[in-house]
Design a protein around this motif. Structure first.
Motif, PDB file in Angstrom:
ATOM      1  N   CYS A 285      27.203  -1.592 -22.292  1.00 48.32           N
ATOM      2  CA  CYS A 285      28.286  -2.620 -22.038  1.00 48.32           C
ATOM      3  C   CYS A 285      28.692  -3.058 -23.359  1.00 48.32           C
ATOM      4  CB  CYS A 285      28.436  -3.412 -20.859  1.00 48.32           C
ATOM      5  SG  CYS A 285      28.328  -2.581 -19.287  1.00 48.32           S
ATOM      6  N   SER A 286      27.779  -3.656 -24.051  1.00 50.66           N
ATOM      7  CA  SER A 286      28.121  -4.271 -25.364  1.00 50.66           C
ATOM      8  C   SER A 286      28.662  -3.268 -26.462  1.00 50.66           C
ATOM      9  CB  SER A 286      26.924  -5.104 -26.110  1.00 50.66           C
ATOM     10  OG  SER A 286      25.808  -4.272 -26.179  1.00 50.66           O
ATOM     11  N   ASN A 287      27.954  -2.161 -26.413  1.00 48.17           N
ATOM     12  CA  ASN A 287      28.704  -1.114 -27.335  1.00 48.17           C
ATOM     13  C   ASN A 287      29.961  -0.878 -26.730  1.00 48.17           C
ATOM     14  OD1 ASN A 287      26.365  -0.817 -28.890  1.00 48.17           O
ATOM     15  ND2 ASN A 287      25.736   0.624 -27.734  1.00 48.17           N
ATOM     16  N   ALA A 288      30.174  -0.537 -25.543  1.00 50.67           N
ATOM     17  CA  ALA A 288      31.940  -0.356 -25.133  1.00 50.67           C
ATOM     18  C   ALA A 288      32.816  -1.527 -25.518  1.00 50.67           C
ATOM     19  CB  ALA A 288      31.744  -0.213 -23.476  1.00 50.67           C
ATOM     20  N   ALA A 289      32.219  -2.512 -25.301  1.00 47.87           N
ATOM     21  CA  ALA A 289      33.249  -3.891 -25.833  1.00 47.87           C
ATOM     22  C   ALA A 289      33.354  -3.771 -27.401  1.00 47.87           C
ATOM     23  CB  ALA A 289      32.417  -5.306 -25.531  1.00 47.87           C
TER      24      ALA A 289
END
Length: 178
Positions: free
Chosen positions: A157-161
């Motif tokens: 999720c942090s990579n997606a963000a």
């Protein structure tokens, strides 16, 4: 006598080389563990850094619900950071240098809400919509190592963000019971 001595030296040298290799592996495992915890601490720090903006907006619009959600996110994030730091200390003290696997049964529903709030905090202030949901077919409870499961999901999720400047991030939890 010389041949016997040479055989013993060769045997001892082989044993020492094997021991040295095991020590190198242990050292590499610890370095990998520290790097992993360091990487995983960046996401909760980003959430904590983004939440003052959410709190400020909650005060501006007078939303007690938004304020409560931001404070709950902060408590959850701080708890996660404490667990990661506890793991780091445990790894440093461990002879194995590896993260122990600790499976527990967990409810998926509350975790979905935590993940949704976390991703929203990571994209706060950007033109990014966030949708996190559990499909009907997915089990209500799973058995997993919560810390490892949460670290993997948080990393995704942090990579997606990080790489979504505008648009949407959709996280769908699915699976089959058992």
């Amino acid at each position: 006598w010389g041949r016997l001595l040479e055989e013993q030296v060769t045997e001892r040298t082989t044993q020492l080389e094997q021991l040295l290799e095991r020590l190198r592996d242990l050292s590499q495992a610890r370095v990998t563990s520290v790097r992993g915890v360091w990487h995983d601490l960046r996401s909760p720090l980003q959430v904590l850094l983004a939440n003052p903006g959410v709190v400020r907006r909650a005060f501006d619009i007078g939303s007690e619900k938004l304020l409560d959600a931001a404070l709950a996110d902060d408590r959850e994030t701080i708890g996660k950071m404490e667990e990661l730091l506890r793991q780091l200390v445990q790894d440093a003290r461990s002879d194995r240098g590896l993260v122990p696997f600790n499976p527990v049964e967990m409810d998926v529903g509350p975790w979905v809400e935590i993940l949704r709030n976390r991703v929203k905090a990571l994209v706060h202030g950007r033109d990014v919509s966030v949708s996190v949901f559990q499909r009907r077919e997915a089990p209500e409870r799973i058995v997993t190592d919560w810390l490892i499961f949460d670290r993997v999901a948080d990393n995704l999720c942090s990579n997606a963000a990080r790489y979504t400047e505008r648009g949407s991030i959709v996280v769908e939890l699915d699976g089959k019971p058992g």
